[in-house]
Design a protein around this motif. Sequence first.
Motif, PDB file in Angstrom:
ATOM      1  N   LYS A   8       0.821  -1.387   0.105  1.00  0.00           N
ATOM      2  CA  LYS A   8      -0.007  -0.195  -0.052  1.00  0.00           C
ATOM      3  C   LYS A   8       0.873   1.241   0.151  1.00  0.00           C
ATOM      4  N   GLU A   9       2.097   1.200   0.639  1.00  0.00           N
ATOM      5  CA  GLU A   9       3.051   2.121   0.506  1.00  0.00           C
ATOM      6  C   GLU A   9       3.435   2.780  -0.727  1.00  0.00           C
ATOM      7  N   ARG A  11       1.694   3.752  -3.281  1.00  0.00           N
ATOM      8  CA  ARG A  11       1.002   4.978  -3.529  1.00  0.00           C
ATOM      9  C   ARG A  11       1.852   6.131  -3.505  1.00  0.00           C
ATOM     10  N   ASN A  12       2.619   6.210  -2.505  1.00  0.00           N
ATOM     11  CA  ASN A  12       3.528   7.283  -2.156  1.00  0.00           C
ATOM     12  C   ASN A  12       4.951   7.065  -2.942  1.00  0.00           C
ATOM     13  N   THR A  13       4.898   7.339  -4.223  1.00  0.00           N
ATOM     14  CA  THR A  13       5.925   7.133  -5.273  1.00  0.00           C
ATOM     15  C   THR A  13       7.344   8.032  -4.780  1.00  0.00           C
ATOM     16  N   ASN A  14       6.974   9.355  -4.395  1.00  0.00           N
ATOM     17  CA  ASN A  14       8.107   9.952  -4.102  1.00  0.00           C
ATOM     18  C   ASN A  14       8.798   9.506  -2.798  1.00  0.00           C
ATOM     19  N   GLU A  15       8.049   9.216  -1.882  1.00  0.00           N
ATOM     20  CA  GLU A  15       8.670   8.535  -0.703  1.00  0.00           C
ATOM     21  C   GLU A  15       9.531   7.156  -1.002  1.00  0.00           C
ATOM     22  N   ILE A  16       8.801   6.290  -1.992  1.00  0.00           N
ATOM     23  CA  ILE A  16       9.416   5.231  -2.299  1.00  0.00           C
ATOM     24  C   ILE A  16      10.898   5.485  -3.004  1.00  0.00           C
ATOM     25  N   SER A  17      11.022   6.569  -3.833  1.00  0.00           N
ATOM     26  CA  SER A  17      11.790   6.694  -4.692  1.00  0.00           C
ATOM     27  C   SER A  17      13.314   7.100  -3.823  1.00  0.00           C
ATOM     28  N   LYS A  18      12.903   8.312  -2.716  1.00  0.00           N
ATOM     29  CA  LYS A  18      13.696   8.779  -1.926  1.00  0.00           C
ATOM     30  C   LYS A  18      14.208   7.536  -1.115  1.00  0.00           C
TER      31      LYS A  18
END
Length: 87
Positions: A8-9, A11-18
């Motif tokens: 489910k995380e 969805r937060n693509t910017n955080e995953i990329s970071k």
Amino acid sequence: MPQIVPIKELRNTNEISKLCHESAEPLFITKQGYGDLVVMSMETYERLIGSNAIDRAITSSEAELAAGAKPIEARSALKELRRKHFG
């Protein structure tokens, strides 16, 4: 230490990329508590692929030696490579 996050995380693509770029390691994604996916930065992927290619070359060389191939002295090999590629 491996990072593990639920699907489910994603969805937060910017955080995953970071996370992927900061850790320089694969990020393990779980689905219903079980491993499902691995996500990583392109730099990490390229590093792993490069390392894999080196490992395959070493394994191949070791297999050749085990099969009876004659080792080549490093100086001779470098001399031949220079002659072949540079003149």
